[in-house]
Design a protein around this motif. Sequence first.
Motif, short mmCIF file in Angstrom:
data_model
loop_
_atom_site.label_atom_id
_atom_site.label_comp_id
_atom_site.label_asym_id
_atom_site.label_seq_id
_atom_site.Cartn_x
_atom_site.Cartn_y
_atom_site.Cartn_z
N PRO A 10 0.87 -1.40 -0.01
CA PRO A 10 0.07 0.08 -0.03
C PRO A 10 0.95 1.39 -0.02
O PRO A 10 1.85 1.12 0.27
N SER A 11 0.18 2.35 -0.30
CA SER A 11 0.94 3.57 -0.43
C SER A 11 1.01 4.23 0.93
O SER A 11 0.38 4.17 1.70
N GLN A 12 2.31 4.59 1.47
CA GLN A 12 2.51 5.19 2.56
C GLN A 12 4.04 6.06 2.45
O GLN A 12 4.52 6.14 1.48
N ARG A 13 3.97 6.72 3.72
CA ARG A 13 5.01 7.76 3.85
C ARG A 13 6.28 7.00 4.95
O ARG A 13 5.66 6.64 5.69
N PHE A 14 7.37 7.26 4.69
CA PHE A 14 8.46 6.62 5.53
C PHE A 14 9.33 7.48 6.03
O PHE A 14 9.33 8.64 5.68
N GLU A 15 9.84 7.36 7.09
CA GLU A 15 10.72 8.23 8.01
C GLU A 15 11.95 7.09 8.37
O GLU A 15 11.85 6.29 8.87
N ALA A 16 13.21 7.64 8.05
CA ALA A 16 14.39 6.83 8.42
C ALA A 16 15.56 7.89 8.20
O ALA A 16 15.36 9.11 7.92
N THR A 17 16.78 7.27 8.81
CA THR A 17 17.90 8.09 8.80
C THR A 17 18.64 7.82 7.86
O THR A 17 19.13 6.56 7.65
N ASP A 18 19.47 8.63 7.10
CA ASP A 18 20.54 8.23 5.97
C ASP A 18 21.45 9.51 6.03
O ASP A 18 21.45 10.38 5.52
N ILE A 32 23.69 6.39 -7.90
CA ILE A 32 23.20 4.99 -7.38
C ILE A 32 23.94 4.78 -6.24
O ILE A 32 25.10 4.59 -6.30
N VAL A 33 23.13 4.37 -5.00
CA VAL A 33 23.65 4.05 -3.78
C VAL A 33 23.24 2.62 -3.52
O VAL A 33 21.91 2.41 -3.41
N VAL A 34 24.11 1.63 -3.31
CA VAL A 34 23.68 0.29 -3.25
C VAL A 34 24.02 -0.36 -1.67
O VAL A 34 25.04 0.06 -1.34
N ARG A 35 23.06 -0.88 -1.19
CA ARG A 35 23.38 -1.47 0.30
C ARG A 35 22.79 -2.97 0.01
O ARG A 35 21.66 -3.32 -0.41
N ALA A 36 23.57 -3.86 0.32
CA ALA A 36 23.19 -5.22 0.04
C ALA A 36 23.42 -6.36 1.32
O ALA A 36 24.67 -5.88 2.18
N ASP A 37 22.73 -7.47 1.37
CA ASP A 37 23.32 -8.52 2.42
C ASP A 37 24.21 -9.20 2.12
O ASP A 37 25.32 -9.26 2.98
N ASP A 38 24.62 -9.24 0.85
CA ASP A 38 26.02 -10.01 0.34
C ASP A 38 26.62 -8.89 -0.53
O ASP A 38 26.41 -8.81 -1.83
N GLN A 39 27.59 -8.18 0.14
CA GLN A 39 28.46 -7.33 -0.62
C GLN A 39 29.29 -7.66 -1.47
O GLN A 39 29.65 -6.77 -2.41
N LYS A 71 16.13 -2.58 7.07
CA LYS A 71 17.70 -3.15 6.29
C LYS A 71 18.11 -1.68 5.85
O LYS A 71 19.43 -1.89 6.15
N TRP A 72 17.76 -0.76 5.37
CA TRP A 72 18.42 0.39 4.90
C TRP A 72 19.29 0.82 5.98
O TRP A 72 20.29 1.45 5.80
N GLY A 73 18.66 0.96 7.30
CA GLY A 73 19.33 1.56 8.53
C GLY A 73 20.52 0.65 8.92
O GLY A 73 21.58 1.09 9.54
N GLN A 74 20.39 -0.75 8.67
CA GLN A 74 21.32 -1.61 9.27
C GLN A 74 22.47 -1.80 8.31
O GLN A 74 23.61 -2.06 8.61
N LEU A 75 22.26 -2.02 6.90
CA LEU A 75 23.23 -2.21 6.22
C LEU A 75 24.28 -1.12 5.73
O LEU A 75 23.68 0.13 5.97
N ALA A 76 25.29 -1.53 5.80
CA ALA A 76 26.37 -0.40 5.27
C ALA A 76 26.36 -0.24 3.75
O ALA A 76 25.83 -1.12 2.88
N THR A 77 26.81 1.16 3.11
CA THR A 77 26.82 1.36 1.84
C THR A 77 27.89 0.25 1.10
O THR A 77 29.07 0.47 1.43
N ALA A 78 27.36 -0.46 0.16
CA ALA A 78 28.18 -1.37 -0.60
C ALA A 78 29.16 -0.47 -1.67
O ALA A 78 30.37 -0.79 -1.56
N LEU A 79 28.39 0.26 -2.46
CA LEU A 79 29.14 1.21 -3.52
C LEU A 79 28.19 2.31 -3.76
O LEU A 79 27.02 2.46 -3.46
N SER A 80 28.84 3.29 -4.24
CA SER A 80 28.07 4.42 -4.77
C SER A 80 28.91 5.02 -5.98
O SER A 80 29.91 5.16 -6.10
#
Length: 833
Positions: free
Chosen positions: A629-637, A806-813, A723-732
């Motif tokens: 469903p459509s909704q608004r999010f709040e997180a820290t980046d 492009i900023v990618v964060r991944a479980d398997d970097q 996941k976005w808050g937990q995973l580190a940036t793999a590449l940009s």
Amino acid sequence: MAPPAQSQKIPPPSQPSGKGEVSDLKLQLRQLAGSRAPGTDDLKRDLFKKVISYMTIGIDVSSLFSEMVMCSATSDIVLKKMCYLYVGNYAKGNPDLALLTINFLQRDCKDEDPMIRGLALRSLCSLRVKNLVEYLIGPLGSGLKDSSSYVRMVAAIGVLKLYHISATTCIESEFPATLKTLMLHDPDAQVVANCLSSLQEILSMEVSEEASKERETLLSKPIVYNLLNRIKEFSEWAQCLVLDLVSKYIPSDNNEIFDMMNLLEDRLQHANGAVVLATIKLFLHLTMLMTDVHQQVYERIKAPLLTLVSSGSPEQSYAVLGHLHLLVMRAPMLFSSDYKHFYCQYGQPSYVKKLKLEMLTAVANESNTYEIVTELSEYAANVDVAIARESIRAVGKIALQQYDVNAIVDRLLQFLEMEKDYVTAETLVLIKDLLRKYPQWSHDCIAVVGNISSRNIQEPKGKAALIWMLGEYSQDMLDAPYTLESLIDNWDEEHSAEVRLHLLTAVVKCFFKRPPETQKALGAALTAGLADSHQDVHDRALFYYRLLQYDVAVAERVVNPPKQAVSVFADTQSSEIKDRIFDEFNSFSVLYQQPSYMFTDKEHRGPFEFSEETANLSIGVESADNGIPSQRFEATDNDLLLSTSEKEENRGPSTNDSSAYSAPDYAAHSQQEMGLPTLPSNVQQFGFAIDDLLGLGPPVAALPPPLKLNSKAVLDPANFQRKWGQLATALSKDCSLTPHGVASLTTPQALLHHMQGHSIQCIASGGQPPNLRFFFFAQIADEPQSTSSFFLVKCDINTSSAKAQIVVRADDQSKSDAFSSLFESALLKLGTP
């Protein structure tokens, strides 16, 4: 022997011992509400203290609202203060109950005691309930005309609070005009300061023509002179407020500038650092177009600043040093004789020491270099590793400024004898930069560096610097081919892509200078590079292989051309950024070394939150596969400190834009036509059978298998946010869009449907052209749901520049590069038939 009995923990008196504690308080307050017996106020005090202590530690005592209001009918000012505190805390969450407070607050606004009138008015304005705005107008109007300066002071701030609750009501009630009159004629300095503060904030948020005229009026000569003539009456905070306002005033002539500076001369001797910095900012801005006077201002402000650095708390020293560093960067010669003020002291915190090291680097010149470098060399043995590293870097920076290079090179080579890993690594990096600028020192440096074993260097940057020197000066280092060969043998153990990239380039350079000794190492390096999982390493190895396969002479021309000494190293900040920071003197911009728009804009508060200027984030295309469903999010980046366009301006041209690259057509020109040098025969002969020479054979190493994605991947918004808050940036990385792709982006839906066709799902999108923002996710196929690997992508697209970040964060970097290539390939196909 029996163990001692554990003592029972008794809860502190400030915490309730059970759920019935609040109910007991409610009952006791109700019993005391109408009582007038002697000692009632003392009992109320004890109960009020309990309620406030519970509220302070986070316990919900909002159920006592009615009883607290009933007990407020008292002349005890202490009880009233605690009641006002309670009401202000819970009124917004209980707007219906807040109505109960209006009567007693309005009554207290007319009390004989000015202290009670002021406290009641402050509490009334702090209710923050929009439905009660009509009850504020009368008390505020009376408060602005009150005979007590304390009440007028509270009322001036109350107008600002009213504006934040209902701007229309505040303007229609003509409170800003009243504030302006009060600011010009009130005898109390603090009332004037509060009026100025409220008026400035109100006018800064108004966009009407009338507000624009009022802002100009606020900077008129009569108002500015009126405030300056009374500046000694103001508090320190108010003085800073006035000085900041005056710094925006444009004097009519030089005589007016000198009059203002003479009037404020004694503010430079103020004990408060904020007042001194505000005065300095004013002086610098007033004399910006008067070169001689501007120089004299630097001389005049030097002593007050150095006094503030040496006296006061470390926090104040750091703030003043930050501003002093900005001034030193603009006029280093003025502070060169005062370098001893920037020596580090033993008891100072590391953040102050680090800034002092930057100051020493900035003020170094021919006359003081020897003393400064001697002092910095002592810090290299500091127990604080961070300070030791910074001191070595400072020595290298001074050497790159062409001051007494001979002695500094000797100092750096002595650092290598300390046999500390971090010291050796930092020193090697600096020696590499020195050799790029002063090639004439290669003989002395290489003689020492050649004795260092690569096994003793653990840090990637230090190892990369050593490998660079092995390749660049392999003709002067006898063991260079064999050292490189040992490093290649341990290729799989080297985790740093930077080191592997340097190793590839170094072994190719060494091959051109000493081919027979490097033949085996080059073949092994290219074989390992072609099989490497890192995309950059694989691409570089493939590039070198094909270049060598085509023509060795061309390869040397490309990989190891004649080099000129580097004259100037690029600064990380542009002059425009530095000027912007200087314009924001006496603010956080100086300490952060960034203009304020880079860390205060509403737009940059996280990846899922957009301000009014940007469209709300909404879920992407609704499909039967995900059904989100459509909704608004709040997180820290923390990565989103800049918008897409700002990042492009600050970062400069992208180095990862593969679509803009076209390889030169060497086959269309002969070696003679291109002006390539003729190599010795011992190298040329290898060009005819390069595959046999390297032991690779004709076929090129196979590329890794393509990544397969799950076309029906599902990820709910909550898990995406987590996941976005937990995973580190793999590449940009950046990439370009095709003209057809940009043309098709008339609506975000086009990109969402397109990426969905490549098994990449959009979970959120937002923004307004030309800046669009998308959040995608993808899942590796053929993996169970419990162990599946997800890729999360933030994609910022600027349609005007046809660029995408492009900023990618991944479980398997380890698979991030492969996914990035797949994502970029899909993006480039946007708009194609």
